[in-house]
Enzyme design. Structure first.
Site, short mmCIF file in Angstrom:
data_model
loop_
_atom_site.label_atom_id
_atom_site.label_comp_id
_atom_site.label_asym_id
_atom_site.label_seq_id
_atom_site.Cartn_x
_atom_site.Cartn_y
_atom_site.Cartn_z
CG ASN A 186 -1.77 1.28 1.15
OD1 ASN A 186 -1.84 1.86 0.39
ND2 ASN A 186 -2.51 1.39 2.49
CE LYS A 205 -0.39 3.29 4.66
NZ LYS A 205 -0.57 3.59 6.07
CG HIS A 238 -6.12 2.24 4.69
ND1 HIS A 238 -5.68 3.16 5.54
CD2 HIS A 238 -5.16 1.31 4.74
CE1 HIS A 238 -4.53 2.82 6.26
NE2 HIS A 238 -4.13 1.62 5.58
CD GLU A 283 -4.00 -2.00 7.24
OE1 GLU A 283 -3.03 -2.46 6.68
OE2 GLU A 283 -4.77 -1.42 6.90
N GLY A 300 1.94 2.32 10.88
CA GLY A 300 2.62 3.32 10.64
C GLY A 300 3.45 3.62 12.03
P1 PGA Z 1 2.37 0.16 7.83
O1 PGA Z 1 0.88 0.61 7.04
O2 PGA Z 1 2.94 -0.92 7.08
O3 PGA Z 1 3.17 1.43 7.50
O4 PGA Z 1 2.17 0.24 9.19
C1 PGA Z 1 0.30 -0.43 6.90
C2 PGA Z 1 -1.31 0.14 6.25
O5 PGA Z 1 -1.71 1.15 6.51
O6 PGA Z 1 -2.00 -0.54 5.39
#
Ligand code: PGA
Length: 253
Positions: free
Chosen positions: A9, A11, A97, A169, A175
Site C-alpha cells: 500500500n 498510500k 482503509h 489492521e 505506521g
Molecule cells: P504500515 O501501514 O505498514 O506503514 O504500518 C500499513 C497500512 O496502513 O496498510
C-alpha cells in the site's frame, strides 16, 4: 485453497518515476510465486495504468487501486468509479482503509456500497478492518471488528463474499512501528474467521484470505505470516523499499 497475498500500500507516496523504478526492481528480483501466492501493489490512482502494464507479464502480480467511490458514475468531481478501474484492467481495490475511515468519514454502509460496485466490476475488494488503541485497551476489539464485518459484509451472498480479501489492521499498529504480536494477530484472525464461519459456514470461511497489516517489516513478516490464520500482509512503509518488500513477498507461506 485460500490465497497467500503480499499487498503493498504505497498510500500517497513516490513520484511516477520512483514508483516505476520500485516496481522494476521488484520484478528484476524474479521471485517465483507459487500457484496460490499473489503480490499486489496498491498504487496511487495516476500510476494505475503504468503499474498494470508493468505487472501484466508477471504471473500472480497485480496492480490495485487504493480506493474507489460508492456511486456508479456521475457528478462526483475527483472520484474514481469501480467501472473505470475495470476499464483499465484493474482487478483489486483497497476498501475502507482506516485512514479513509478517519479522514474521509467512510462508514461501514458506504464501504458495503463500494464493495458492491467492485464486485459488479469483477474487482476483488481488499476490505480493511481493525480497532483503535482505545478499544484494544478496553479489551473490546473482538466485538468492534465483528460489527465492522457485519455492517459491511453480511449483505453479500457466499459467492460474493469469497471474492473479498480481508485485511485486519489494528490502527495502533499502522505506521507506528508497533506490530501486533503473533498471538494478537492469530487471535483476531481466528476470531474473524469464526465470525465468517458462523454466518457463511466453515467452507466459505476457510476460503477467505485474511491479511495482517500494521508495521509489517522485512524482519517480522515471516513470523506473522506463519500464523495459521494469517494469509499474508497489507504493507505500507516497508513496501516503499524494494529490498524490504521483496523479502516480505518471499515470506509468504
Ligand atoms: P504500515 O501501514 O505498514 O506503514 O504500518 C500499513 C497500512 O496502513 O496498510
Amino acid at each position: 485453497m485460500r490465497k497467500q497475498i503480499a499487498a503493498a500500500n504505497w498510500k500517497m507516496n513516490l513520484t511516477y518515476q520512483q514508483g516505476e523504478q520500485l516496481l522494476q526492481e521488484i520484478l528484476d528480483a524474479k521471485i517465483h510465486l507459487k500457484e496460490d501466492q499473489r503480490a499486489v501493489f496498491a498504487v496511487p490512482a495516476p500510476y494505475l495504468t503504468m503499474a498494470g502494464q508493468k505487472l501484466a507479464g508477471s504471473k500472480n502480480y497485480f496492480a490495485s487501486a487504493q480506493n474507489c467511490y460508492n456511486k456508479k458514475s456521475g457528478a462526483y468531481t475527483g472520484e474514481t468509479a469501480a467501472e473505470m478501474l475495470k476499464s483499465i484492467g484493474i482487478e483489486f481495490c483497497v476498501v475502507g482503509h482506516s485512514e479513509r475511515r478517519e479522514y474521509f468519514n467512510e462508514s461501514n454502509q458506504m464501504l458495503f456500497e463500494k464493495m458492491q460496485l467492485c464486485l459488479e466490476n469483477e474487482i476483488a475488494p481488499i476490505f480493511c478492518c481493525g480497532e483503535p488503541l482505545s478499544i484494544r485497551e478496553a479489551g473490546t476489539q473482538n466485538s468492534y471488528v465483528e460489527t465492522q464485518l457485519k455492517e459491511s459484509l453480511f449483505d453479500f451472498n457466499e459467492a460474493q463474499l469469497q471474492k473479498i480479501v480481508i485485511a485486519y489492521e489494528p490502527i495502533w499498529a499502522i505506521g507506528t512501528g508497533k506490530t501486533a504480536s503473533t498471538e494478537q494477530a492469530q487471535e483476531m484472525h481466528a476470531h474473524i474467521r469464526a465470525v465468517l464461519a458462523k454466518q457463511y459456514g466453515n467452507t466459505v470461511a476457510e476460503n477467505i484470505s485474511i491479511l495482517y497489516g500494521g508495521s509489517v517489516k522485512a524482519n517480522n513478516a515471516k513470523e506473522l505470516f506463519s500464523c495459521l490464520d494469517v494469509d499474508g500482509g497489507l504493507v505500507g512503509g516497508a513496501s516503499l523499499v524494494a529490498k524490504d518488500f521483496i523479502t516480505i513477498i518471499q515470506s509468504l507461506k
